[in-house]
Structures are given as structure tokens and as C-alpha cells.
Design a protein around this motif. Structure first.
Motif, PDB file in Angstrom:
ATOM      1  N   PRO A   1       0.799  -1.230   0.000  1.00 32.28           N
ATOM      2  CA  PRO A   1       0.000   0.000   0.000  1.00 32.28           C
ATOM      3  C   PRO A   1       0.829   1.276   0.000  1.00 32.28           C
ATOM      4  O   PRO A   1       0.347   2.314  -0.430  1.00 32.28           O
ATOM      5  CB  PRO A   1      -0.833  -0.120   1.282  1.00 32.28           C
ATOM      6  N   ASP A   2       2.076   1.215   0.474  1.00 30.08           N
ATOM      7  CA  ASP A   2       2.887   2.435   0.497  1.00 30.08           C
ATOM      8  C   ASP A   2       3.530   2.733  -0.853  1.00 30.08           C
ATOM      9  O   ASP A   2       4.090   3.818  -1.045  1.00 30.08           O
ATOM     10  CB  ASP A   2       3.964   2.357   1.583  1.00 30.08           C
TER      11      ASP A   2
ATOM     12  N   GLN B   1      -6.312   1.153  -5.317  1.00 31.81           N
ATOM     13  CA  GLN B   1      -7.745   1.169  -5.048  1.00 31.81           C
ATOM     14  C   GLN B   1      -8.230  -0.182  -4.522  1.00 31.81           C
ATOM     15  O   GLN B   1      -9.087  -0.251  -3.639  1.00 31.81           O
ATOM     16  CB  GLN B   1      -8.500   1.540  -6.320  1.00 31.81           C
ATOM     17  N   ALA B   2      -7.669  -1.265  -5.057  1.00 30.22           N
ATOM     18  CA  ALA B   2      -8.051  -2.596  -4.589  1.00 30.22           C
ATOM     19  C   ALA B   2      -7.580  -2.839  -3.155  1.00 30.22           C
ATOM     20  O   ALA B   2      -8.297  -3.425  -2.335  1.00 30.22           O
ATOM     21  CB  ALA B   2      -7.478  -3.663  -5.526  1.00 30.22           C
ATOM     22  N   LEU B   3      -6.374  -2.347  -2.820  1.00 29.39           N
ATOM     23  CA  LEU B   3      -5.831  -2.567  -1.480  1.00 29.39           C
ATOM     24  C   LEU B   3      -6.614  -1.797  -0.416  1.00 29.39           C
ATOM     25  O   LEU B   3      -6.890  -2.324   0.669  1.00 29.39           O
ATOM     26  CB  LEU B   3      -4.358  -2.147  -1.443  1.00 29.39           C
ATOM     27  N   VAL B   4      -6.990  -0.558  -0.710  1.00 24.08           N
ATOM     28  CA  VAL B   4      -7.645   0.259   0.314  1.00 24.08           C
ATOM     29  C   VAL B   4      -9.080  -0.181   0.571  1.00 24.08           C
ATOM     30  O   VAL B   4      -9.669   0.181   1.590  1.00 24.08           O
ATOM     31  CB  VAL B   4      -7.603   1.759  -0.053  1.00 24.08           C
ATOM     32  N   LYS B   5      -9.644  -0.961  -0.326  1.00 23.91           N
ATOM     33  CA  LYS B   5     -11.009  -1.455  -0.105  1.00 23.91           C
ATOM     34  C   LYS B   5     -11.099  -2.339   1.134  1.00 23.91           C
ATOM     35  O   LYS B   5     -12.175  -2.521   1.691  1.00 23.91           O
ATOM     36  CB  LYS B   5     -11.497  -2.226  -1.335  1.00 23.91           C
ATOM     37  N   GLU B   6      -9.948  -2.869   1.574  1.00 22.62           N
ATOM     38  CA  GLU B   6      -9.933  -3.683   2.791  1.00 22.62           C
ATOM     39  C   GLU B   6     -10.395  -2.882   4.001  1.00 22.62           C
ATOM     40  O   GLU B   6     -10.915  -3.438   4.970  1.00 22.62           O
ATOM     41  CB  GLU B   6      -8.515  -4.221   3.039  1.00 22.62           C
ATOM     42  N   GLU B   7     -10.194  -1.560   3.962  1.00 26.44           N
ATOM     43  CA  GLU B   7     -10.625  -0.686   5.049  1.00 26.44           C
ATOM     44  C   GLU B   7     -11.931   0.035   4.723  1.00 26.44           C
ATOM     45  O   GLU B   7     -12.311   0.986   5.403  1.00 26.44           O
ATOM     46  CB  GLU B   7      -9.535   0.347   5.352  1.00 26.44           C
TER      47      GLU B   7
ATOM     48  N   GLU C   1      -1.854   9.834  -3.690  1.00 22.08           N
ATOM     49  CA  GLU C   1      -1.219  10.151  -2.417  1.00 22.08           C
ATOM     50  C   GLU C   1      -2.249  10.493  -1.344  1.00 22.08           C
ATOM     51  O   GLU C   1      -2.101  10.104  -0.184  1.00 22.08           O
ATOM     52  CB  GLU C   1      -0.218  11.295  -2.597  1.00 22.08           C
ATOM     53  N   LYS C   2      -3.303  11.211  -1.696  1.00 16.28           N
ATOM     54  CA  LYS C   2      -4.346  11.511  -0.722  1.00 16.28           C
ATOM     55  C   LYS C   2      -5.092  10.242  -0.321  1.00 16.28           C
ATOM     56  O   LYS C   2      -5.452  10.061   0.839  1.00 16.28           O
ATOM     57  CB  LYS C   2      -5.304  12.548  -1.288  1.00 16.28           C
ATOM     58  N   LEU C   3      -5.344   9.379  -1.296  1.00 17.66           N
ATOM     59  CA  LEU C   3      -6.002   8.106  -1.002  1.00 17.66           C
ATOM     60  C   LEU C   3      -5.126   7.251  -0.095  1.00 17.66           C
ATOM     61  O   LEU C   3      -5.615   6.640   0.866  1.00 17.66           O
ATOM     62  CB  LEU C   3      -6.287   7.363  -2.307  1.00 17.66           C
ATOM     63  N   ARG C   4      -3.818   7.232  -0.367  1.00 15.28           N
ATOM     64  CA  ARG C   4      -2.893   6.454   0.456  1.00 15.28           C
ATOM     65  C   ARG C   4      -2.865   6.993   1.890  1.00 15.28           C
ATOM     66  O   ARG C   4      -2.847   6.228   2.859  1.00 15.28           O
ATOM     67  CB  ARG C   4      -1.497   6.526  -0.161  1.00 15.28           C
ATOM     68  N   THR C   5      -2.879   8.318   2.031  1.00  8.63           N
ATOM     69  CA  THR C   5      -2.884   8.933   3.362  1.00  8.63           C
ATOM     70  C   THR C   5      -4.127   8.525   4.139  1.00  8.63           C
ATOM     71  O   THR C   5      -4.047   8.188   5.331  1.00  8.63           O
ATOM     72  CB  THR C   5      -2.827  10.466   3.241  1.00  8.63           C
ATOM     73  N   ARG C   6      -5.275   8.541   3.499  1.00 14.59           N
ATOM     74  CA  ARG C   6      -6.512   8.136   4.181  1.00 14.59           C
ATOM     75  C   ARG C   6      -6.456   6.670   4.605  1.00 14.59           C
ATOM     76  O   ARG C   6      -6.965   6.290   5.659  1.00 14.59           O
ATOM     77  CB  ARG C   6      -7.717   8.362   3.271  1.00 14.59           C
ATOM     78  N   TYR C   7      -5.827   5.844   3.777  1.00 18.16           N
ATOM     79  CA  TYR C   7      -5.709   4.423   4.115  1.00 18.16           C
ATOM     80  C   TYR C   7      -4.888   4.233   5.387  1.00 18.16           C
ATOM     81  O   TYR C   7      -5.301   3.510   6.308  1.00 18.16           O
ATOM     82  CB  TYR C   7      -5.055   3.671   2.956  1.00 18.16           C
ATOM     83  N   PHE C   8      -3.744   4.906   5.464  1.00 18.41           N
ATOM     84  CA  PHE C   8      -2.899   4.742   6.648  1.00 18.41           C
ATOM     85  C   PHE C   8      -3.533   5.375   7.885  1.00 18.41           C
ATOM     86  O   PHE C   8      -3.374   4.873   8.997  1.00 18.41           O
ATOM     87  CB  PHE C   8      -1.506   5.312   6.400  1.00 18.41           C
TER      88      PHE C   8
END
Length: 364
Positions: free
Chosen positions: A73-74, A82-88, A199-206
Motif C-alpha cells: 500500500p505504500d 484502489q483494490a488494497l484500500v477497499k480492505e478498510e 497520495e491523498k487516497l494512500r494517506t486516508r488508508y494509513f
């Protein structure tokens, strides 16, 4: 670099790979060891064949390195992220149109008849001084002797450019409707937002994976609120109205969200089909603080000054301090040979719930 006893000439986003030249030279070395008389010089049949094979193997190395990164995810991007962040339960937010409620059409009694009904059908295109196009969303009707009609409107294209201030609409996009003399917007638009980037999507995921565990915590509220389409930031204020209360301050697009967007966030967080949050929650927007600018500057146009001033205030978002010296620096960076700020004369300290907005800019 060496990894597990193997030497690699390159790395791709931290993954060691062999270069095309390294692969080719290793193939030629193996062939030369088996057939010492083989010609492996550039242009030889062996060199051409080895180069072709090396190209395909190098592509396989690159594909493998990219695959490794897309599973993390990083480093993942695009559809992989997008597929990885769907876990959350997180999805990438798409752009939204800026919307307003007070688009004013007027007719001039000195130039057109006013004793008859005038009508502007929904979808009438109008334009701002910066070229952003908006459209009315319902019919505007002026009965006989009425001089104005006010209707809702929205940007024709999604994006943060659809967030404008009162008076930014200056005319019609194309010929004006029959009997209508003027058009402008009496209110600011809201909720315009660009597509969420990786990058914004990644930040929300973390943020979601690192938040406090319990449902209804400040971190949970902030992360959940930012799942709502168009919401760009959220800040929980505990005990804002007394023990057991929380105010959640949210922004949308690049500014203040509409009442409809606040209600959407409130409904999402307090959905009765979810686990109760057991707090008195109120979703609020920042308090707008309109700050006019009067400045003496040379070598810069009014439009350039307005753009630079707006960009500076946008860096503050909510809270902070508006410094005249930094306004001056922003104008100089935009092309002014010098800039002396007359108003505001002193720094303006904002509270944690206030958002600065640009007022009228005057060059003197």
C-alpha cells in the motif's frame, strides 16, 4: 548491489533488478565459455541474438519489480492501490461540481420591456471572469414588472475550480436570453472537488489503519468523515459543547461545505444501521472570515494579485495567522517588483474553527 549472492546493476523503486546490458553480457559470457571461438563482438550474430533475449528478460525483471510494489500500500498506484484500500472500506473519491443557490438574472427597465413575463430556461450557461462555466439548474421566471429572478446553479464541469466567490460570474456564455440584461452570483459556491489522487487516497488508508480502535473515537470520526464524497479534511473537537459532546469540523473541495454536505456527513456517521457512536455529535463547517486586501504593487495585474492572494490564503485552510508580510511575498513571487500591504495592516490570528477567504482586492 548484491542480494543473496547475486549482483544487480539497477533497482526499481527499491527492488533490485539486472540491467539489460548486464543480462546481455552474462548471456554472451556463458556462450563464450561453451564455444571459445564464438564471435560476440557488437554487430555479430551472437551479440544480436543475446541482445534480443536480454530485452525480453529485462522486461520480465521490470514487470516483476512493478508487481512487487503494487502489492504494497505504500508504493501501489492506480487500480492496484484502489483494490488494497477497499480492505478498510475506503474508495477513491471522484470529482464533484461546485454548487450555489443564488444565481441572479436581471432586466434593465431602461432597455427592455418589463410589463411582460421573462423566462430563462434551466441550463443557461454563464461564465466567471476566470472562464469557469456554470449553468442554471431550474427555470428562472420574472412575472410582469419583476426585475430579477434568483435560481440555483452549478458548474458544468466537476472540480475545485467550481468553488467561486460572490460576484465572480460576470456574464453569459454566449448570447444573453431575450429580455435579460445582467447576470451574476450573489453567493459563494461549495462542494467543488477534484478527483482524489493516489497520495491523498494512500494517506486516508494509513490514517484508517492507524486510528484508535474504538468506534466513535475522534480518530475514527475523522477517518470515516473523509470517506464521504467531497470531504477533504475533518477535525474532531471533544467536549465542544460540554461533557460527552463532539463537534466535527469538516471542509469540502477547497473551501466551506454546503449545508447539504454537512447533513450528508452527519447522516453517514449516525446511520442507525451501524453501531451507535454514543456521543452527542454535531458536524460543523469552518466560520468564514472574509479578508479584503488593499495593496500598493508594481508590475502585476489585478488578476495576478487576486490569484496570488487566494493561493496564499488557501495554504492556511483552517486556523493559523494571516501575515501581511507573507501576502507581500506571495505577490512578489507572482511578478510584482514590490508590494506594500495597506490592508490588512496587522496579522490576523484565526481560531481553530475559522477559515480565511479572500475579499475584494484593490491595487492602489
Amino acid at each position: 548491489m548484491e542480494y543473496n549472492g547475486i549482483t544487480y546493476d539497477e533497482d526499481l523503486n527499491g527492488v533490485p533488478i539486472k540491467s539489460l546490458e548486464q543480462i546481455r553480457d552474462e548471456i554472451l559470457a556463458d556462450w563464450k565459455a561453451e564455444a571459445p571461438a564464438l564471435d560476440i563482438l557488437p554487430g555479430s550474430d551472437a551479440n544480436i541474438r543475446a541482445s534480443a533475449i536480454a530485452g525480453q528478460l529485462y522486461a520480465a525483471y521490470v514487470s516483476g519489480a512493478i508487481g512487487v510494489n503494487q502489492y504494497m500500500p505504500d508504493t501501489a498506484t492506480g487500480s492496484f492501490l484502489q483494490a488494497l484500500v477497499k480492505e478498510e472500506g475506503i474508495t477513491q473519491k471522484l470529482a464533484e461540481k461546485g454548487k450555489g443557490t443564488q444565481l441572479q438574472f436581471r432586466r434593465d427597465p431602461n432597455s427592455v420591456r418589463t410589463d411582460v413575463e421573462a423566462r430563462v430556461t434551466a441550463g443557461q450557461l454563464v461564465v466567471t471572469r476566470d472562464g469557469v462555466i456554470f449553468e442554471s439548474t431550474v427555470d428562472a421566471v420574472m412575472p410582469p414588472n419583476a426585475l430579477e429572478a434568483i435560481v440555483p446553479y452549478q458548474a458544468t464541469a466537476a472540480g475545485a475550480a467550481g468553488n467561486i466567490q460572490p460576484g465572480d460570474i460576470i456574464g453569459f456564455y454566449g448570447p444573453p436570453p431575450a429580455g435579460i440584461s445582467y447576470v451574476t452570483n450573489l453567493d459563494a459556491t461549495a462542494d467543488g472537488a477534484d478527483d482524489e489522487d493516489d497520495e491523498k487516497l494512500r494517506t486516508r488508508y494509513f490514517e484508517a489503519t492507524e486510528q484508535e480502535e474504538w468506534h466513535g473515537s475522534p480518530a475514527w470520526l475523522e477517518a470515516e468523515a473523509k470517506k464521504v464524497q467531497g470531504i477533504t479534511s475533518a477535525s474532531a473537537i471533544k467536549n465542544a459543547r460540554g461533557e460527552g459532546t463532539t463537534d466535527l469540523l469538516v471542509t469540502a473541495g477547497n473551501g466551506i461545505p454546503s449545508a447539504e454536505k454537512l447533513a450528508e456527513v452527519q447522516a453517514y456517521l449516525t446511520d442507525p444501521t451501524r453501531e451507535p457512536i454514543n456521543i452527542d455529535l454535531q458536524v460543523i463547517s469552518p466560520e468564514p472570515v472574509v479578508i479584503p486586501l488593499q495593496v500598493q504593487a508594481a508590475g502585476i495585474t489585478l488578476t495576478q494579485a487576486e490569484t496570488a492572494y487566494e493561493a496564499y490564503l488557501a495554504t492556511l485552510r483552517v486556523g493559523g495567522t494571516v501575515y501581511p508580510s507573507r501576502i507581500s511575498s506571495a505577490l512578489i513571487e507572482a511578478g510584482a517588483s514590490f508590494a506594500e500591504v495597506i490592508e490588512p495592516a496587522n496579522p490576523i490570528v484565526l481560531t481553530d474553527t475559522q477559515m480565511p477567504l479572500p475579499g475584494v482586492v484593490t491595487l492602489v
